[in-house]
Scaffold this active site. Structure first.
Site, PDB file in Angstrom:
ATOM      1  N   ASP A 199       0.792  -1.229   0.000  1.00  0.00           N
ATOM      2  CA  ASP A 199       0.000   0.000   0.000  1.00  0.00           C
ATOM      3  C   ASP A 199       0.826   1.281   0.000  1.00  0.00           C
ATOM      4  O   ASP A 199       0.511   2.236  -0.681  1.00  0.00           O
ATOM      5  CB  ASP A 199      -0.929  -0.020   1.223  1.00  0.00           C
ATOM      6  CG  ASP A 199      -1.723   1.255   1.331  1.00  0.00           C
ATOM      7  OD1 ASP A 199      -2.472   1.537   0.388  1.00  0.00           O
ATOM      8  OD2 ASP A 199      -1.562   1.978   2.334  1.00  0.00           O
ATOM      9  N   ASP A 241       4.388   0.597   4.111  1.00  0.00           N
ATOM     10  CA  ASP A 241       4.135  -0.633   4.875  1.00  0.00           C
ATOM     11  C   ASP A 241       3.980  -1.797   3.899  1.00  0.00           C
ATOM     12  O   ASP A 241       4.210  -1.630   2.702  1.00  0.00           O
ATOM     13  CB  ASP A 241       2.873  -0.468   5.727  1.00  0.00           C
ATOM     14  CG  ASP A 241       1.654  -0.138   4.853  1.00  0.00           C
ATOM     15  OD1 ASP A 241       1.831   0.069   3.634  1.00  0.00           O
ATOM     16  OD2 ASP A 241       0.530  -0.088   5.386  1.00  0.00           O
ATOM     17  N   TYR A 266      -8.075   2.757   6.107  1.00  0.00           N
ATOM     18  CA  TYR A 266      -8.797   3.443   5.014  1.00  0.00           C
ATOM     19  C   TYR A 266     -10.286   3.423   5.322  1.00  0.00           C
ATOM     20  O   TYR A 266     -11.027   2.580   4.821  1.00  0.00           O
ATOM     21  CB  TYR A 266      -8.474   2.787   3.671  1.00  0.00           C
ATOM     22  CG  TYR A 266      -7.071   3.114   3.208  1.00  0.00           C
ATOM     23  CD1 TYR A 266      -6.811   4.313   2.556  1.00  0.00           C
ATOM     24  CD2 TYR A 266      -6.010   2.261   3.473  1.00  0.00           C
ATOM     25  CE1 TYR A 266      -5.523   4.645   2.157  1.00  0.00           C
ATOM     26  CE2 TYR A 266      -4.721   2.587   3.082  1.00  0.00           C
ATOM     27  CZ  TYR A 266      -4.486   3.782   2.427  1.00  0.00           C
ATOM     28  OH  TYR A 266      -3.228   4.109   2.047  1.00  0.00           O
ATOM     29  N   GLU A 277       5.093  10.074   3.686  1.00  0.00           N
ATOM     30  CA  GLU A 277       4.856   8.691   3.264  1.00  0.00           C
ATOM     31  C   GLU A 277       4.330   8.709   1.831  1.00  0.00           C
ATOM     32  O   GLU A 277       3.582   9.602   1.452  1.00  0.00           O
ATOM     33  CB  GLU A 277       3.835   7.998   4.185  1.00  0.00           C
ATOM     34  CG  GLU A 277       3.630   6.531   3.794  1.00  0.00           C
ATOM     35  CD  GLU A 277       2.967   5.675   4.884  1.00  0.00           C
ATOM     36  OE1 GLU A 277       2.368   6.254   5.812  1.00  0.00           O
ATOM     37  OE2 GLU A 277       3.066   4.430   4.787  1.00  0.00           O
TER      38      GLU A 277
END
Ligand SMILES: *[C@@H]1O[C@H](CO)[C@@H](O)[C@H](O)[C@H]1NC(C)=O
Ligand SMILES: *[C@@H]1O[C@H](CO)[C@@H](O)[C@H](O)[C@H]1NC(C)=O
Ligand SMILES: *[C@@H]1O[C@H](CO)[C@@H](O)[C@H](O)[C@H]1NC(C)=O
Ligand SMILES: *[C@@H]1O[C@H](CO)[C@@H](O)[C@H](O)[C@H]1NC(C)=O
Ligand SMILES: *[C@@H]1O[C@H](CO)[C@@H](O)[C@H](O)[C@H]1NC(C)=O
Length: 519
Positions: free
Chosen positions: A98, A101, A250, A492
């Site tokens: 994703d 991670d 999410y 990120e």
């Protein structure tokens, strides 16, 4: 002097050739189940800057691949997660991680595939001219292989591999993971219409991409899409209500937007009017909230649906049923309103930073401007291709070129035209984030940390490996940025962000706009 005359001549000839190619391309139409998929964009005149940036952005999908790698060229990547899916007798080893991670979250991963497909459908020829189409197709195929395997029977869809609590506590390379990677699935008793419908949208959009390439494969994707949609519609519910422990990752605020989005893609892919009626009938009233412009994101598909359905209105033949459909007209009016909040000179313009970045949310702040800029570029091309020269925003008038200008401004901000004078696309330009929050990039390739590589997370040194193509979260509202690895809010990278920036850059590949060349 003579040389110059000669070079001017050549320029003129080249320009005329480019225009001829452009004119030919504009009138090319893919016919899909009665719906036309015109190709805006102009191969033959590729903007080098955006072409180079696109090549870099697409590289991130190589970085994010799970499974047994094929022809891997990244020295610090290798095979990983080969047993994903085994406990259910499935091969879920492919797909993409994703972000920084190693979770495979189905909801954003399917959105990534839908957006990659949309980009290839609209700008595939321009991508080809920039030598990037194969790279985009490779990424799409890797995700579709996963999604197809994740849908083993009509009413079952695997929506996640890995335990996010465990995964997020482990700082390690994907190649050395040993933790259990449990599976999560939606079923009639545990519904998830948002993730189910987004996956249906991905299947439908990809089926259009593959239609001219491999008919059998395309039909099978479409079949998955139709069955998934039926499942998502029949057993309604949000996956983050079904699995409340997932709502901190999410969180899907509603699922109805994905149902409308999937129905719109299925209409484009099949030409079956029952899908169009799904989006324009009672559901439009109940769910679409037409008239209220919103921002497009992995969570909220309404603006995307409005633009996608406006394509039907833009290209409908006069007097046809769809040209006279009042609800489709409302979808298009709402798409117009979305464009109006994006244009900086419009009275309804949304907030932007001093540096000119559309700013909607701090977490992953580049997501909204990049997604919005993609929609604006697409809309501008729909207008040009269908001969519309004016967008009206509460009395003010704007042109397709204004939309394109907005789209370019956001892309240019990302690539370095910003107060920090840095690129937020890793690997592009000479200044970009060096401490991206990314497990694989932060740990040297010969180190096996086990779950406990914390020291690499906390190190103040630049990442030993460059996650080329990562689009980081982005700057603060005051246009500043802090390049710290622990800073997940700004530093990120996500796989779906890369699909959005790849789409935007593809839309900008062609160097001149049609309004200048054909009017
Ligand atoms: C991998 O590389 C080989 C040799 O160049 C080529 O034949 C093959 O098509 C490549 N496979 C993929 C999936 O790109
Ligand atoms: C079409 O796709 C199917 C399924 O992936 C594959 O088995 C087949 O070889 C493909 N056919 C061609 C002509 O590429
Ligand atoms: C998830 O979204 C729902 C619906 O919008 C909301 O009620 C809930 O508070 C959200 N949960 C989290 C953890 O954000
Ligand atoms: C159109 O889709 C509906 C709903 O999925 C289905 O019942 C119907 O048979 C389809 N019609 C055609 C012509 O395929
Ligand atoms: C920018 O905003 C952030 C967050 O509000 C703040 O911490 C930082 O000090 C600001 N920087 C400048 C230069 O104003």
């Amino acid at each position: 002097m003579a040389n110059c005359v000669r070079c001017c001549c050549w320029l003129l000839v080249l320009t005329l050739m480019a225009l001829a190619v452009a004119a030919a391309v504009v009138f090319v139409r893919y016919r899909n189940g009665g719906q036309v998929f015109p190709i805006p964009g102009m191969p033959g005149a590729v903007d080098r800057k955006y072409g180079a940036a696109l090549a870099i952005a697409l590289h991130f999908f190589q970085v994010q691949k799970s499974g047994k790698l094929v022809n891997n060229t990244i020295p610090w990547r290798g095979d990983s997660a080969l047993d994903d899916g085994k406990e259910a007798g499935l091969d879920l080893s492919k797909g993409m991680y994703d972000a920084g991670d190693h979770m495979k979250f189905g909801f954003p991963m399917a959105f990534t595939a839908t957006m990659l497909s949309w980009s290839v459908l609209e700008y595939g020829e321009a991508m080809r001219a920039a030598n990037q189409r194969d790279s985009a197709m490779d990424a799409l195929q890797w995700i579709m292989d996963y999604l197809v395997n994740a849908h083993p029977s009509d009413d079952v869809l695997y929506i996640q591999v890995g335990d996010p609590e465990v995964d997020h506590k482990c700082w390690e390379r994907p190649e050395t993971m040993t933790e259990k990677r449990p599976l999560t699935k939606i079923t009639p008793k545990s519904p998830g219409s948002d993730v189910g419908a987004e996956t249906a949208a991905a299947m439908a959009a990809a089926s259009l991409v593959y239609k001219p390439i491999n008919k059998t494969y395309s039909s099978s994707l479409l079949d998955h899409g139709e069955r998934l949609f039926a499942f998502a519609d029949k057993y309604q519910g949000s996956y983050t209500r079904t699995f409340p422990e997932l709502s901190t990752f999410y969180n899907s605020s509603t699922y109805q937007d994905e149902l409308l989005w999937a129905a719109s893609w299925l209409y484009h892919a099949t030409g079956n009017h029952s899908y169009l009626r799904y989006a324009t009938g009672k559901n439009a009233n109940d769910f679409a909230d037409l008239g209220n412009p919103r921002f497009f994101s992995w969570d909220d598909k309404r603006a995307g649906t409005e633009v996608l359905l406006s394509r039907v209105s833009f290209f409908a033949s006069q007097g046809s049923d769809v040209a006279q459909d009042n609800v489709l007209r409302l979808y298009k009016q709402t798409a117009d309103a979305v464009m109006c909040i994006l244009l900086p000179d419009s009275e309804t313009a949304a907030f932007r930073t001093e540096g000119g970045l559309l700013y909607v949310a701090e977490w992953d702040s580049l997501q909204h401007p990049v997604a919005s800029a993609f929609l604006a570029a697409v809309y501008s091309d729909y207008m040009l291709t269908s001969g519309k020269t004016e967008l009206s925003c509460s009395g003010q008038s704007f042109s397709p070129a204004d939309l394109r200008q907005f789209a370019k401004s956001q892309a240019d901000y990302v690539l370095g035209n910003n107060p920090m004078e840095m690129s937020y696309l890793v690997g592009y330009g000479d200044k970009y984030p060096e401490r991206v929050h990314h497990r694989g990039a932060s740990i040297p390739a010969d180190v096996d940390t086990g779950c406990d590589g914390q020291k690499w997370l906390e190190s103040s040194k630049p990442n030993p490996n460059i996650a080329t193509g990562a689009l980081v979260g982005g700057p603060f509202k005051n246009d500043t940025f802090v390049d710290k690895r622990e800073n997940v809010v700004h530093n990120e990278a996500t796989t779906y962000n890369s699909a959005l920036i790849a789409g935007l850059l593809s839309a900008l590949l062609s160097t001149s706009s049609l309004s200048e060349s054909l009017s």
